[in-house]
Design a protein around this motif. Structure first.
Motif, PDB file in Angstrom:
ATOM      1  N   SER A 111      -9.054  -2.027 -15.631  1.00  0.00           N
ATOM      2  CA  SER A 111      -8.555  -0.880 -15.516  1.00  0.00           C
ATOM      3  C   SER A 111      -7.334  -0.602 -16.432  1.00  0.00           C
ATOM      4  O   SER A 111      -7.039   0.442 -16.969  1.00  0.00           O
TER       5      SER A 111
ATOM      6  N   ALA B 152      -7.812   8.819 -12.177  1.00  0.00           N
ATOM      7  CA  ALA B 152      -6.882   8.113 -11.297  1.00  0.00           C
ATOM      8  C   ALA B 152      -7.411   8.006  -9.744  1.00  0.00           C
ATOM      9  O   ALA B 152      -7.200   7.048  -9.256  1.00  0.00           O
TER      10      ALA B 152
ATOM     11  N   MET C 148      -0.468   7.000 -11.880  1.00  0.00           N
ATOM     12  CA  MET C 148      -1.290   7.136 -10.824  1.00  0.00           C
ATOM     13  C   MET C 148      -2.257   5.913 -11.046  1.00  0.00           C
ATOM     14  O   MET C 148      -2.717   5.224  -9.839  1.00  0.00           O
ATOM     15  N   LEU C 149      -2.755   5.687 -12.299  1.00  0.00           N
ATOM     16  CA  LEU C 149      -3.809   4.531 -12.458  1.00  0.00           C
ATOM     17  C   LEU C 149      -3.231   3.299 -11.911  1.00  0.00           C
ATOM     18  O   LEU C 149      -3.792   2.382 -11.114  1.00  0.00           O
TER      19      LEU C 149
ATOM     20  N   LEU D  54     -10.097   5.686  -8.904  1.00  0.00           N
ATOM     21  CA  LEU D  54      -9.796   4.218  -9.034  1.00  0.00           C
ATOM     22  C   LEU D  54      -8.893   4.110  -7.810  1.00  0.00           C
ATOM     23  O   LEU D  54      -9.011   3.153  -6.767  1.00  0.00           O
ATOM     24  N   TYR D  55      -8.046   5.089  -7.265  1.00  0.00           N
ATOM     25  CA  TYR D  55      -7.412   5.015  -6.159  1.00  0.00           C
ATOM     26  C   TYR D  55      -8.235   4.856  -4.946  1.00  0.00           C
ATOM     27  O   TYR D  55      -8.130   4.022  -4.010  1.00  0.00           O
TER      28      TYR D  55
ATOM     29  N   SER E 226      -9.696   1.498  -4.557  1.00  0.00           N
ATOM     30  CA  SER E 226      -9.235   0.394  -4.177  1.00  0.00           C
ATOM     31  C   SER E 226      -9.057   0.514  -2.741  1.00  0.00           C
ATOM     32  O   SER E 226      -9.070  -0.766  -2.197  1.00  0.00           O
TER      33      SER E 226
ATOM     34  N   TYR F 167     -12.433  -1.122  -1.741  1.00  0.00           N
ATOM     35  CA  TYR F 167     -12.403  -2.605  -2.077  1.00  0.00           C
ATOM     36  C   TYR F 167     -11.397  -3.195  -0.870  1.00  0.00           C
ATOM     37  O   TYR F 167     -11.917  -4.151  -0.228  1.00  0.00           O
TER      38      TYR F 167
ATOM     39  N   VAL G 129       0.818  -1.179   0.142  1.00  0.00           N
ATOM     40  CA  VAL G 129      -0.050  -0.059  -0.015  1.00  0.00           C
ATOM     41  C   VAL G 129       0.804   1.280   0.205  1.00  0.00           C
ATOM     42  O   VAL G 129       0.538   2.445  -0.692  1.00  0.00           O
TER      43      VAL G 129
ATOM     44  N   PHE H 274       1.462   6.711  -6.563  1.00  0.00           N
ATOM     45  CA  PHE H 274       0.442   7.938  -6.586  1.00  0.00           C
ATOM     46  C   PHE H 274       0.940   9.323  -6.727  1.00  0.00           C
ATOM     47  O   PHE H 274       0.568  10.134  -7.408  1.00  0.00           O
TER      48      PHE H 274
ATOM     49  N   GLY I 146       2.252   1.650  -3.291  1.00  0.00           N
ATOM     50  CA  GLY I 146       1.106   2.558  -4.154  1.00  0.00           C
ATOM     51  C   GLY I 146       0.789   3.913  -3.924  1.00  0.00           C
ATOM     52  O   GLY I 146       0.811   4.454  -4.864  1.00  0.00           O
ATOM     53  N   ALA I 147       1.058   4.214  -2.762  1.00  0.00           N
ATOM     54  CA  ALA I 147       0.923   5.701  -2.304  1.00  0.00           C
ATOM     55  C   ALA I 147       1.993   6.261  -2.934  1.00  0.00           C
ATOM     56  O   ALA I 147       1.786   7.563  -3.396  1.00  0.00           O
TER      57      ALA I 147
ATOM     58  N   PHE J 279     -16.923   1.854 -12.741  1.00  0.00           N
ATOM     59  CA  PHE J 279     -15.870   2.468 -13.153  1.00  0.00           C
ATOM     60  C   PHE J 279     -15.708   2.090 -14.783  1.00  0.00           C
ATOM     61  O   PHE J 279     -15.641   3.303 -15.303  1.00  0.00           O
TER      62      PHE J 279
ATOM     63  N   ASN K 265      -2.822  -1.434  -5.568  1.00  0.00           N
ATOM     64  CA  ASN K 265      -3.438  -1.590  -4.336  1.00  0.00           C
ATOM     65  C   ASN K 265      -4.534  -2.693  -4.398  1.00  0.00           C
ATOM     66  O   ASN K 265      -4.762  -3.494  -3.477  1.00  0.00           O
ATOM     67  N   PHE K 266      -5.040  -2.725  -5.565  1.00  0.00           N
ATOM     68  CA  PHE K 266      -6.231  -3.770  -5.899  1.00  0.00           C
ATOM     69  C   PHE K 266      -5.402  -5.018  -5.760  1.00  0.00           C
ATOM     70  O   PHE K 266      -6.083  -6.051  -4.852  1.00  0.00           O
TER      71      PHE K 266
ATOM     72  N   ALA L  80      -3.113   2.835  -8.096  1.00  0.00           N
ATOM     73  CA  ALA L  80      -4.390   2.123  -7.923  1.00  0.00           C
ATOM     74  C   ALA L  80      -4.420   0.670  -8.012  1.00  0.00           C
ATOM     75  O   ALA L  80      -4.738  -0.376  -7.187  1.00  0.00           O
ATOM     76  N   ASN L  81      -3.772   0.355  -9.121  1.00  0.00           N
ATOM     77  CA  ASN L  81      -3.954  -1.247  -9.533  1.00  0.00           C
ATOM     78  C   ASN L  81      -2.822  -2.103  -8.517  1.00  0.00           C
ATOM     79  O   ASN L  81      -3.468  -2.929  -8.040  1.00  0.00           O
TER      80      ASN L  81
END
Lengths: 619, 100, 515
Positions: free
Chosen positions: B65, C185, B38-39, C188-189, C192, C195, B8, B15, B11-12, C146, B45-46, B42-43
């Motif tokens: 995404s 972005a 940035m996308l 989506l963040y 996340s 989720y 995480v 981002f 990811g941060a 999304f 994170n997922f 988030a990925n």
């Protein structure tokens, strides 16, 4: 007679129907448009008068007003109805509004003759009449508010009716925006009431106030917010700035909307919600003082105006101030009585000067004078109106103004009383100044004195009828107090009456000495004014001193107040409007056109939120 | 064994770097790349949440995404080309016909 | 019941409207390739028919009280997952957006007359974008949501920049894209985290899953909220995420501006309701009971609402370009709707109804205004307010219709806009947000100043030319429908408010539904 009550909804409906018909077919009707409007308003007026007796009987028998309506909308569990409620208060208002609307429309047949948008004018007048009547019969705040805005819209449309004049457009917008400031107060009050009582019905609200269900400070807040709305509509200080400008509209509009009816809606609203005000001493004080200050200030301003239509506009503010003063000291009867008489004599004054404007084609005192020789009937009706306005017995204004002053005196607030009595003096002075200068003195008119003659018959008939009213309505005080059931017209004995009359006579005399003496033969004046003139003749030797000691300072004060009114108060009201402008400037200037600035602003907002939540979470 | 935290955090950081770049780079293509970054933050994170939380949804989300990001890149490039064809501009900041 | 592959009487019917739009869009795309350049308007008429068909689908489904979830199962898994929900909220929002899209298409067909360019594209891009907009209202799952959002956004960027020879349109497209990219972005963040906290992308299961994580993970909910707010604030165009709007509205072709200000914005509010309100209801409920340590979410929404009403109305005061003025006006309008959104956690059932009511009315009055703007500015070749001079004499009915729309936007009684604000504000009062309602009332007064500038131009200023403005039949019908709708709902608001209030109930059922 219940049959008549059941069709009471026709009173507001008929003029609204006339509006719909005129909008759809007006251009085909041409000059006939006026007669359609007059017919519908006339039937409404007859109905309004006929309703008086059965409805007041019903009121006395049933101890609650006649109600008729249908469910309009459902908000959660609350039902709001659209309909008619016939209380003493609106039984009084209905004939005033409909009859004066009828007379003014008849007058307008002559006044607006030949105007390119003649059918449109009558369509708007019908819309106004219907909206005003629907406002008056409202059983709940929501219906009242809706038609409150509708009459504001009509006022906008009619002030700006002669849109070719740039001043008219500006004045129309100013009127709309300034009154809207007040309207927000009313709307907020309505929401506060709804939040507290869960109802929009007047009866429920008043019950809640009387049963002490609502707290003291809360009631004061509601009362003051309602008064904000009333002050905007009734052009009370400091929201009065729109009314003088509104004189850009055609004179019949000024007479009906900006003198007799719509501007009185504020007074009506305060009377209607009087129990809310009565529950708060502070609110009553505010109403009384704002009323007194408006009455006095507007009267001083009226002294220094050279546009004679504006003088009468300021006079309207001043007289509305009296009504507020009457309500503020606790007498609905006095306030509503004055509303009634004022509606008649002020409409009359407007129609009379309208006849002058119509014939001489100017509103400037400096451009026209000496019309007595050409317009005797107009002059006589004007002077009847002026006598009523200055409160000379037995004319209508004397009785109602006396009631207000008596109420003030009996309450014992000397500040208010002094303002009230001073205004009597000033009122007499400014209105007679207009009268003397318009009808006497050098004979001239902008387009040639010889061309001036009496206005057409269609204009003279309503003036004549209103003149009769200006003499007669003063004697109906007892009937009005019985109808309202709110106590008799206050009486304070001979003292108040004599003082007020003497002050009015002094004002008339001063006007006479100031404006007539140099250019006019004493003999003619003596014939015209008789004993009044003799009373002042004895004090002739103080004229110079009076000029220097009283008139000049008063005029200087008036000029100063006028200056302040033009600059300080206008500026203050406008600076309320300037704040959004400045903010808007900032918001728009931040819009630099650079995309990354935009991204940055949004991102910073989010970063701030994250920081706050981290700090908040770590506590 | 590495826990959820570092993923995480990665990811941060990604981002934040992407956001910084998007706000400061002068070249529109570079800004586009930063947004893609940035996308992807988030990925990460997922995928990380999916891997530690047990449900497969997150990884499926990433597939979607990625497809969306590809579409977005294509659209963005076309729009950048559109601007470059008509106007002689060097960087994003030169583009300010529309303002106030 | 597991859905068979394609069975439109079963669960797939919940996606029927979207399928009609996508299918129609694909056909339109192919037809466009085959048609010669001068006949492209055929694509436009075809697209109109497709949107009408979609409207019919939604209307028939509403008439038959169709509602439920489109579900599926991963291979080897046991539970059912929701992807799409059809409830009254989704249906009413879909109708609003479809009607908006229909009206915009009518404007668009006219707009392309006498213009060279990508005419066919503009029609089917609107179809695809509208599909995305519908999905945003229908989604019961973050992934669907999304995809729906991107399906709306990507065609919108292209639409804004579609006049390729026009430098302003180019700039509008790229600026819109850049802000949109950041917003995507951020969303989506934020998603996340939603989720990660709930362990599911299913919006129906999410509230209860989130409730079980409280109050321990409060910080991450707040962070998720902040990022979602950026993304949705962009879509709804509210201060301080509004800055793209004036530039894009001014630069984009007028029908596209109308589309962005109506369909895109309504979709933004639909999505905000689904993802910014519903999952956070337990968070808000928790913070009213427990010792409060996180962000005051309702207050933040309220502050954004006030900023939008203030900033939008104030900045509109100094605009001279009609489209740019309406950008700020739309920002302020979004602020009013946000009042409803902010009141929703306190009073979800009724407030959702008042929001739907306002959005429906807003779509009518704003489309009506944009139809007028389109015709007047196009005829005058001038987008400034002066183009409206003397419209009252040149085209009295058009001026009347525009006046009605303007009065309604300002919230004047006897128009639907008054009731819209009235309902929003009264529910805000009920939800203990009185101050917000009063702020809204006061700030909406400012709007009369700039709406009246149009009225002043139309009725009080001499026209530069005396010739009447000839409007084609399609746009006349659209303008007439908008005006009549605004007046009709203004006089009998219950006709619309009745069904809108039922939205609340369907909404609560979604919260309580066990998948």
């Amino acid at each position: 007679m219940d049959g008549l009550l059941a069709v009471s909804w026709l009173v507001p409906f008929l003029p609204l129907l006339a509006f719909a018909l005129l909008t759809l077919f007006g251009s085909r009707l041409g000059q006939g448009a006026a007669w359609l409007s007059i017919l519908f308003t006339g039937v409404a007026a007859v109905l309004a008068v006929l309703l008086l007796s059965p409805a007041s009987t019903y009121l006395q028998d049933q101890q609650h007003p006649y109600q008729w309506g249908f469910s309009w909308l459902q908000i959660g569990s609350v039902t709001v109805s659209l309909g008619v409620s016939l209380t003493g208060l609106n039984l009084l208002m209905l004939p005033i509004v409909s009859v004066i609307a009828l007379l003014v429309q008849v007058y307008a047949v002559g006044y607006m003759h030949g105007d390119a948008r003649y059918p449109r004018f009558f369509a708007y007048m019908s819309l106004f009449t219907g909206s005003m009547l629907a406002l008056v019969v409202s059983p709940n705040f929501l219906q009242l508010y809706i038609f409150w805005e509708m009459v504001g819209l009509c006022s906008y449309l009619l002030i700006g009716f002669w849109y070719q004049r740039s001043q008219a457009a500006k004045a129309a917008k100013k009127a709309f925006i300034v009154t809207r400031i007040g309207d927000v107060g009313l709307l907020v009050a309505i929401f506060l009431i709804f939040a507290a009582t869960g109802s929009f019905e007047f009866s429920a609200v008043i019950q809640a106030v009387q049963s002490r269900q609502l707290g003291g400070g809360f009631v004061t807040a509601i009362a003051l917010l309602i008064f904000l709305g009333a002050a905007g509509k009734s052009a009370q200080f400091p929201l009065h700035v729109w009314l003088p400008d509104a004189m850009e509209g055609p004179t019949p509009v000024s007479a009906l909307i900006h003198a007799a009816t719509m501007v009185a809606a504020g007074v009506y609203l305060v009377a209607l919600t009087f129990p809310i005000f009565a529950a708060s001493a502070a609110a009553m004080q505010v109403v009384a003082w704002i009323g007194a200050i408006s009455a006095f200030l507007a009267a001083t301003i009226a002294l220094a105006q050279t546009d004679f239509k504006r003088v009468i506009a300021y006079s309207t503010i001043s007289q509305l101030g009296y009504m507020m003063l009457g309500l503020g000291v606790g007498s609905i009867t006095a306030g509503m009585f004055h509303l009634t008489t004022h509606a008649v004599f002020k409409a009359l004054l407007f129609l009379a000067v309208g006849a002058v404007i119509h014939e001489a084609d100017t509103q400037e005192l400096d451009e026209v004078s000496g019309l007595w020789g050409k317009m005797k009937i107009t002059a006589i009706t004007f002077f009847i109106g002026a006598l009523a306005l200055s409160g000379i017995p037995p004319f209508a204004g004397f009785w109602s103004k006396d009631g207000i002053l008596a109420a003030v005196v009996s309450q014992g607030n000397w500040g208010l009383a002094v303002l009230g009595f001073l205004t009597v003096l000033l009122t007499a002075f400014y209105i007679w100044r207009i009268g003397f200068r318009l009808f006497f003195g050098e004979q001239r008119a902008p387009h040639g004195y010889e061309k001036v003659h009496e206005a057409p018959l269609m204009m003279m008939v309503p003036m004549g009828l209103l003149a009769l009213g200006a003499i007669g309505t003063g004697f109906f005080g007892g009937n009005i107090s019985r109808l309202l059931g709110s106590g008799a017209v206050p009486e304070a004995g001979w003292g108040v009456a004599i003082l007020a009359t003497v002050l009015a006579l002094v004002g008339i005399g001063a006007a006479f000495l100031t404006y007539l003496r140099p250019g006019f033969g004493e003999a003619a004046v003596a014939r015209l004014l008789g004993p009044v003139w003799i009373a002042f003749k004895r004090k002739y030797w103080i004229d110079e001193g009076y000029q220097a000691g009283v008139v000049r300072p008063t005029l200087a004060l008036a000029a100063g107040v006028r200056q302040a009114d033009g600059n300080i108060i206008d500026t203050a009201v406008e600076s309320v409007g300037a704040a959004p402008g400045a903010i808007g400037e900032g918001v728009a200037r931040a819009q630099t056109g650079r995309a990354q600035t935009y991204l940055a602003v949004g991102t910073i907002a989010v970063v701030l939120l994250v920081i706050v939540s981290v700090i908040g979470g770590s506590r | 064994m590495i826990g959820l935290g570092p993923y995480v955090a990665l990811g941060a950081v990604l981002f934040a770097i992407g956001a910084y770049g998007a706000l400061t780079r002068h070249n529109p293509i570079a800004v586009l790349m930063c947004i893609e970054m940035m996308l992807n933050a988030a990925n990460i994170n997922f995928v990380a949440f999916s891997s530690f939380g047990g449900s497969i949804d997150g990884q499926i989300f990433v597939i979607f995404s990625l497809v969306v990001a590809a579409c977005e890149a294509a659209t963005g490039l076309a729009l950048v080309l559109g601007v470059y064809r008509n106007r002689d501009i060097q960087e994003i900041g030169d583009m300010h016909l529309l303002k106030w | 019941m597991p859905p068979t592959l394609i069975d439109i009487t079963g669960q797939w019917q919940y996606l029927l409207a979207e399928m009609v739009l996508v299918g129609g869009g694909i056909v339109a795309m192919i037809v466009d390739l085959l048609l010669p350049r001068r006949n492209k308007s055929v694509v436009g008429y075809f697209s109109l028919a497709i949107v009408l068909a979609a409207i019919t689908v939604v209307a028939v489904q509403m008439g038959r009280h169709v509602g439920g979830y489109l579900q599926f199962q991963y291979v080897g898994a046991t539970g059912w997952k929701n992807t799409v929900v059809v409830d009254l909220f989704a249906q009413l929002m879909s109708l609003i957006m479809l009607v908006g899209a229909l009206f915009v298409l009518v404007m668009d067909v006219y707009d392309w007359r006498g213009r060279q360019g990508y005419e066919g594209e503009s029609y089917y891009l609107i179809l695809f974008a509208t599909t995305g907009a519908l999905l945003m209202a229908n989604s019961a799952d973050l992934i669907t949501l999304f995809i729906g959002m991107e399906l709306l956004s990507l065609p919108s960027y292209v639409l804004a920049g579609l006049h390729r020879q026009n430098v302003k349109s180019n700039e509008a497209g790229l600026k819109y894209f850049l802000y949109g990219g950041l917003a995507t972005a951020a969303i989506l963040y934020g998603m996340s985290f939603l989720y990660g906290l709930s362990g599911t992308t299913d919006l129906v299961a999410m509230p209860s899953a989130i409730a079980s994580q409280l109050p321990n993970e409060r910080l991450f909910f707040d962070i998720a909220f902040a990022f979602l707010l950026l993304g949705l604030g962009f879509k709804m165009a509210v201060v301080p995420f509004h800055m793209w709007a004036p530039d894009v509205y001014e630069g984009a072709p007028t029908p596209v501006t109308a589309y962005l200000s109506v369909v895109s914005k309504v979709a933004g509010f639909a999505m905000a309701t689904r993802v910014l309100i519903v999952p956070f209801l337990p968070v808000v409920a928790e913070s009213t009971t427990a010792a409060h340590t996180g962000l005051p979410l309702v207050t933040i929404l309220a502050i954004v609402a006030v900023l939008s009403m203030l900033g939008g109305n104030a900045a509109a005061l100094r605009q001279r370009n009609a489209k740019r003025l309406f950008a700020y006006s739309s920002i302020a309008q979004a602020g009013y709707v946000l009042v409803g959104l902010a009141a929703m956690p306190g009073q979800s059932a009724a407030t959702a109804g008042s929001m739907v009511f306002y959005l429906a009315v807003y779509a009518l009055m704003n489309v009506g205004a944009f139809v007028t703007i389109e015709w007047v500015t196009r005829a005058a070749g001038d987008e400034s307010l002066a183009a409206f001079a003397g419209l009252g004499r040149r085209s009295p009915w058009m001026a009347f219709a525009f006046t009605v729309c303007l009065l309604s936007l300002g919230g004047f009684p006897i128009t639907a806009g008054f009731w819209g604000k009235f309902f929003l504000f009264s529910f805000a009062v009920n939800a203990q947000l009185s101050w917000l309602a009063y702020a809204g009332m006061v700030l909406s007064v400012i709007s009369f100043v700039y709406y009246f500038r149009f009225i002043r131009q139309m009725y009080f200023v001499r026209p530069a030319t005396a010739e009447t403005l000839q409007v084609d039949a399609g746009n006349t019908v659209v303008l007439a429908l908008c005006t009549v709708g605004v007046l009709f709902f203004g006089i009998v608001p219950n006709v619309l408010m009745g069904p809108a209030q039922a939205v609340g109930a369907s909404f609560l059922s979604m919260l309580n539904a066990v998948p």
